[in-house]
Design a protein around this motif. Structure first.
Motif, PDB file in Angstrom:
ATOM      1  N   SER A 100       0.835  -1.196   0.000  1.00  0.00           N
ATOM      2  CA  SER A 100       0.000   0.000   0.000  1.00  0.00           C
ATOM      3  C   SER A 100       0.872   1.249   0.000  1.00  0.00           C
ATOM      4  O   SER A 100       1.893   1.298   0.699  1.00  0.00           O
ATOM      5  CB  SER A 100      -0.911   0.008   1.239  1.00  0.00           C
ATOM      6  N   ASP A 101       0.453   2.266  -0.744  1.00  0.00           N
ATOM      7  CA  ASP A 101       1.157   3.549  -0.736  1.00  0.00           C
ATOM      8  C   ASP A 101       1.142   4.172   0.651  1.00  0.00           C
ATOM      9  O   ASP A 101       2.007   4.995   0.980  1.00  0.00           O
ATOM     10  CB  ASP A 101       0.503   4.528  -1.715  1.00  0.00           C
ATOM     11  N   ASP A 102       0.164   3.796   1.473  1.00  0.00           N
ATOM     12  CA  ASP A 102       0.013   4.373   2.806  1.00  0.00           C
ATOM     13  C   ASP A 102       0.812   3.642   3.869  1.00  0.00           C
ATOM     14  O   ASP A 102       0.718   3.980   5.052  1.00  0.00           O
ATOM     15  CB  ASP A 102      -1.476   4.381   3.208  1.00  0.00           C
ATOM     16  N   ASP A 103       1.586   2.646   3.482  1.00  0.00           N
ATOM     17  CA  ASP A 103       2.321   1.857   4.475  1.00  0.00           C
ATOM     18  C   ASP A 103       3.643   1.381   3.892  1.00  0.00           C
ATOM     19  O   ASP A 103       3.823   0.213   3.559  1.00  0.00           O
ATOM     20  CB  ASP A 103       1.468   0.660   4.922  1.00  0.00           C
ATOM     21  N   LEU A 104       4.593   2.300   3.764  1.00  0.00           N
ATOM     22  CA  LEU A 104       5.913   1.942   3.265  1.00  0.00           C
ATOM     23  C   LEU A 104       6.687   1.187   4.341  1.00  0.00           C
ATOM     24  O   LEU A 104       6.560   1.497   5.535  1.00  0.00           O
ATOM     25  CB  LEU A 104       6.677   3.196   2.837  1.00  0.00           C
ATOM     26  N   PRO A 105       7.521   0.219   3.977  1.00  0.00           N
ATOM     27  CA  PRO A 105       8.187  -0.657   4.955  1.00  0.00           C
ATOM     28  C   PRO A 105       9.454  -0.050   5.548  1.00  0.00           C
ATOM     29  O   PRO A 105      10.530  -0.667   5.543  1.00  0.00           O
ATOM     30  CB  PRO A 105       8.502  -1.898   4.120  1.00  0.00           C
ATOM     31  N   PHE A 106       9.316   1.177   6.084  1.00  0.00           N
ATOM     32  CA  PHE A 106      10.468   1.883   6.651  1.00  0.00           C
ATOM     33  C   PHE A 106      10.030   2.654   7.889  1.00  0.00           C
ATOM     34  O   PHE A 106       8.854   3.009   8.046  1.00  0.00           O
ATOM     35  CB  PHE A 106      11.062   2.866   5.630  1.00  0.00           C
TER      36      PHE A 106
END
Length: 248
Positions: A100-106
């Motif tokens: 999701s664009d709303d949940d980047l893995p950083f």
């Protein structure tokens, strides 16, 4: 050559590499007044931690050297992920998937440079993972991209995406903690010189003409094929805009 013969010459599409039709001259695009790569390179020289959003198969990023001390890339399209990992991880790039664009893995504030070429994004989420004073640099495909194809296939542009332009993107960024430093928007010609090249292109970007199949659009493909035989090409208009913004 008959349309069916052109179709049979297709190769499998992998990563985000159109060289099969571009380097053979079967599809050509007019240049923009800016060069995304030439604008990115100086930013990279000043960065300590960089993220490339939507790296595709890593084709473009792999050519941008030298890298900053820390470099990451994301890719959300699952068939591209192993291609990107195989190309980029030997170069020291940390490749991560996301849903999701709303949940980047950083974590928050991990990067002082984020680049994005033709990838969707959430301005709020980009602001979360970029440091204050960091640079977000993006080139986007505008919502009117290749509208001539949609006209030719009698399939309307997606109404939500059709509104995506420089003004909307700037408003989103400025509402989420960015100051826009530089921006530009243009259209440029794109020509398909045979129906096989157009078929290859549409298979790679299925969102342009949703539900596209050769069988379902046989009549329209025949019409475009006749246009190419008569005029020498089928013309479409690329819609592009570019933004450089600072996190404040």
């Amino acid at each position: 050559m008959k349309m069916e013969q052109w179709m049979k010459q297709d190769e499998a599409f992998e990563g985000w590499d159109f060289s099969y039709i571009t380097e053979t001259g079967r599809m050509k695009s007019d240049g923009l007044s800016w060069s995304y790569g030439s604008l990115v390179l100086p930013l990279m020289r000043e960065a300590s931690a960089m993220l490339d959003m939507g790296t595709g198969g890593g084709e473009f990023l792999s050519m941008l050297k030298p890298f900053p001390p820390r470099i990451c890339a994301t890719e959300g399209y699952s068939p591209n992920v192993p291609v990107a990992k195989a190309r980029l991880e030997p170069l020291g790039v940390d490749v991560r998937t996301y849903d999701s664009d709303d949940d980047l893995p950083f974590d928050g504030g991990e990067f002082d440079l984020i680049i994005n070429q033709h990838e969707s994004f959430s301005a709020r989420e980009v602001r979360r993972v970029i440091r204050t004073g960091g640079t977000f640099f993006t080139q986007q495909v505008g919502g009117c991209d290749c509208f001539e194809l949609n006209d030719a296939f009698a399939v309307p542009l997606n109404p939500e995406f059709a509104r995506w332009n420089l003004e909307q993107a700037v408003n989103d960024l400025e509402s989420n903690g960015f100051r826009v430093i530089w921006k530009r928007e243009e259209t440029a010609g794109q020509r398909f010189y045979d129906i096989g090249a157009l078929h290859y292109y549409l298979k790679a970007i299925p969102w342009q003409v949703p539900g596209f199949t050769v069988e379902g659009f046989q009549d329209k493909l025949e019409e475009i094929h006749r246009t190419i035989e008569k005029d020498g090409y089928f013309h479409a208009s690329q819609h592009r805009f570019v933004i450089k913004a600072e996190a404040i």
